[in-house]
Design a protein around this motif. Structure first.
Motif, PDB file in Angstrom:
ATOM      1  N   GLY A  40       2.488  -1.427  -4.036  1.00  0.00           N
ATOM      2  CA  GLY A  40       2.489  -0.109  -3.127  1.00  0.00           C
ATOM      3  C   GLY A  40       2.179   0.880  -4.193  1.00  0.00           C
ATOM      4  N   SER A  41       2.526   1.152  -5.399  1.00  0.00           N
ATOM      5  CA  SER A  41       1.982   2.290  -6.311  1.00  0.00           C
ATOM      6  C   SER A  41       0.580   2.470  -6.400  1.00  0.00           C
ATOM      7  CB  SER A  41       2.504   1.954  -7.750  1.00  0.00           C
ATOM      8  OG  SER A  41       3.841   2.011  -7.364  1.00  0.00           O
ATOM      9  N   LEU A  42      -0.335   1.459  -6.555  1.00  0.00           N
ATOM     10  CA  LEU A  42      -1.642   1.159  -6.528  1.00  0.00           C
ATOM     11  C   LEU A  42      -2.235   1.629  -5.223  1.00  0.00           C
ATOM     12  CD1 LEU A  42      -2.527  -1.454  -8.898  1.00  0.00           C
ATOM     13  CD2 LEU A  42      -2.072   1.007  -9.441  1.00  0.00           C
ATOM     14  N   THR A  43      -1.660   1.213  -4.097  1.00  0.00           N
ATOM     15  CA  THR A  43      -2.198   1.501  -2.735  1.00  0.00           C
ATOM     16  C   THR A  43      -1.650   2.825  -2.764  1.00  0.00           C
ATOM     17  OG1 THR A  43      -1.537  -0.775  -2.010  1.00  0.00           O
ATOM     18  CG2 THR A  43      -2.004   0.770  -0.398  1.00  0.00           C
ATOM     19  N   ALA A  86      -3.915   4.783 -12.311  1.00  0.00           N
ATOM     20  CA  ALA A  86      -4.773   4.474 -11.263  1.00  0.00           C
ATOM     21  C   ALA A  86      -5.323   5.853 -10.689  1.00  0.00           C
ATOM     22  CB  ALA A  86      -3.860   3.924 -10.325  1.00  0.00           C
ATOM     23  N   LEU A  87      -4.454   6.781 -10.531  1.00  0.00           N
ATOM     24  CA  LEU A  87      -5.122   7.976 -10.057  1.00  0.00           C
ATOM     25  C   LEU A  87      -6.428   8.553 -10.795  1.00  0.00           C
ATOM     26  CD1 LEU A  87      -1.842  10.106  -9.128  1.00  0.00           C
ATOM     27  CD2 LEU A  87      -3.606   9.399  -7.629  1.00  0.00           C
ATOM     28  N   VAL A  88      -6.163   8.666 -12.062  1.00  0.00           N
ATOM     29  CA  VAL A  88      -7.410   9.018 -12.885  1.00  0.00           C
ATOM     30  C   VAL A  88      -8.561   8.036 -12.894  1.00  0.00           C
ATOM     31  CG1 VAL A  88      -7.914   9.241 -15.476  1.00  0.00           C
ATOM     32  CG2 VAL A  88      -5.833  10.135 -14.675  1.00  0.00           C
ATOM     33  N   LEU A  89      -8.226   6.652 -12.779  1.00  0.00           N
ATOM     34  CA  LEU A  89      -9.387   5.775 -12.736  1.00  0.00           C
ATOM     35  C   LEU A  89      -9.996   5.789 -11.276  1.00  0.00           C
ATOM     36  CD1 LEU A  89      -8.054   2.803 -14.888  1.00  0.00           C
ATOM     37  CD2 LEU A  89     -10.149   4.222 -15.350  1.00  0.00           C
ATOM     38  N   MET A  90      -9.307   5.928 -10.256  1.00  0.00           N
ATOM     39  CA  MET A  90      -9.924   6.078  -8.971  1.00  0.00           C
ATOM     40  C   MET A  90     -10.765   7.273  -8.884  1.00  0.00           C
ATOM     41  SD  MET A  90      -7.060   4.699  -6.669  1.00  0.00           S
ATOM     42  CE  MET A  90      -6.184   3.016  -7.072  1.00  0.00           C
ATOM     43  N   LYS A 100     -14.567  -2.849  -9.530  1.00  0.00           N
ATOM     44  CA  LYS A 100     -13.545  -1.445  -9.836  1.00  0.00           C
ATOM     45  C   LYS A 100     -12.323  -1.854  -9.859  1.00  0.00           C
ATOM     46  CE  LYS A 100     -17.185   1.597  -8.559  1.00  0.00           C
ATOM     47  NZ  LYS A 100     -17.797   2.705  -7.709  1.00  0.00           N
ATOM     48  N   ALA A 101     -11.746  -2.606  -9.000  1.00  0.00           N
ATOM     49  CA  ALA A 101     -10.197  -3.074  -8.806  1.00  0.00           C
ATOM     50  C   ALA A 101      -9.837  -3.787 -10.272  1.00  0.00           C
ATOM     51  CB  ALA A 101     -10.133  -4.013  -7.731  1.00  0.00           C
ATOM     52  N   LEU A 152      -6.139  -6.331  -6.955  1.00  0.00           N
ATOM     53  CA  LEU A 152      -6.800  -7.084  -6.191  1.00  0.00           C
ATOM     54  C   LEU A 152      -6.169  -7.012  -4.959  1.00  0.00           C
ATOM     55  CD1 LEU A 152      -8.122  -9.994  -8.148  1.00  0.00           C
ATOM     56  CD2 LEU A 152      -9.219  -7.783  -7.327  1.00  0.00           C
ATOM     57  N   ILE A 153      -4.775  -7.324  -4.617  1.00  0.00           N
ATOM     58  CA  ILE A 153      -4.384  -6.998  -3.334  1.00  0.00           C
ATOM     59  C   ILE A 153      -4.112  -5.460  -2.745  1.00  0.00           C
ATOM     60  CG2 ILE A 153      -1.552  -6.994  -2.298  1.00  0.00           C
ATOM     61  CD1 ILE A 153      -1.196  -9.340  -4.084  1.00  0.00           C
ATOM     62  N   ALA A 154      -3.877  -4.541  -3.628  1.00  0.00           N
ATOM     63  CA  ALA A 154      -4.108  -3.243  -3.398  1.00  0.00           C
ATOM     64  C   ALA A 154      -5.359  -2.904  -2.932  1.00  0.00           C
ATOM     65  CB  ALA A 154      -3.619  -2.282  -4.294  1.00  0.00           C
ATOM     66  N   TRP A 155      -6.417  -3.301  -3.579  1.00  0.00           N
ATOM     67  CA  TRP A 155      -7.847  -2.921  -3.333  1.00  0.00           C
ATOM     68  C   TRP A 155      -8.021  -3.616  -1.834  1.00  0.00           C
ATOM     69  CZ3 TRP A 155     -11.838  -6.800  -2.264  1.00  0.00           C
ATOM     70  CH2 TRP A 155     -13.164  -6.102  -2.267  1.00  0.00           C
TER      71      TRP A 155
END
Length: 166
Positions: A40-43, A86-90, A100-101, A152-155
């Motif tokens: 949920g955090s990455l999503t 995650a925010l920075v990399l996205m 990318k994931a 991978l699940i978040a992606w």
């Protein structure tokens, strides 16, 4: 004046926290080697503004004591660092391709291992020079597997959401 987030963003925030807690609890109950508690955090990092995405990690850590385990709030820094990474990399590379994931998952794993190691050493008996050992021997291999699966699940969830799926 206090700006309130739109209802759909608040709903996504709540859903991401619930996802973290539910999957984390299931992984804990089944004694899985992977915690999977940051899906949920990455999503949220992909779908929400930064403030709400960080709130997903912080709220997960705060509520984790009741659902996942009593030491969970001690890892609030890990949850927040996962979201910020995650925010920075996205922002830098995006999150629209599978490769990318994978990069995101590996990067988040390293950051989470570095942030968690001193906390883990402290919880298990006091901060010592073992933090390096915890990162390299204990934390990183399991963390890498965990965060790659999580990414991978978040992606897949984000891709489905952006394509208009349910």
């Amino acid at each position: 004046m206090l700006k309130v987030a739109p209802p759909h963003q608040l709903a996504i925030t709540a859903a991401c926290v619930a996802l973290n807690l539910a999957v984390g609890m299931i992984a804990n109950l089944l004694s899985l080697p992977l915690s999977l508690d940051t899906i949920g955090s990455l999503t949220g990092a992909a779908l929400l503004p930064p403030g709400l995405a960080i709130a997903v990690g912080a709220i997960t850590a705060a509520l984790g004591w009741a659902v996942i385990g009593p030491v969970y709030p001690i890892y609030i820094g890990t949850q927040i660092s996962v979201v910020i990474t995650a925010l920075v990399l996205m922002r830098l590379i995006g999150f629209d391709r599978l490769w990318k994931a994978v990069i995101l998952g590996a990067s988040v794993a390293v950051v989470a291992a570095v942030v968690s190691a001193p906390v883990t050493d402290w919880v298990s008996g006091g901060v010592t020079v073992r933090a390096t050992t915890t990162i390299t021997i204990g934390g990183l291999p399991i963390g890498l597997a965990d965060k790659l699966v999580v990414a991978l699940i978040a992606w897949a969830l984000v891709r489905r959401r952006l394509r208009g799926g349910a």
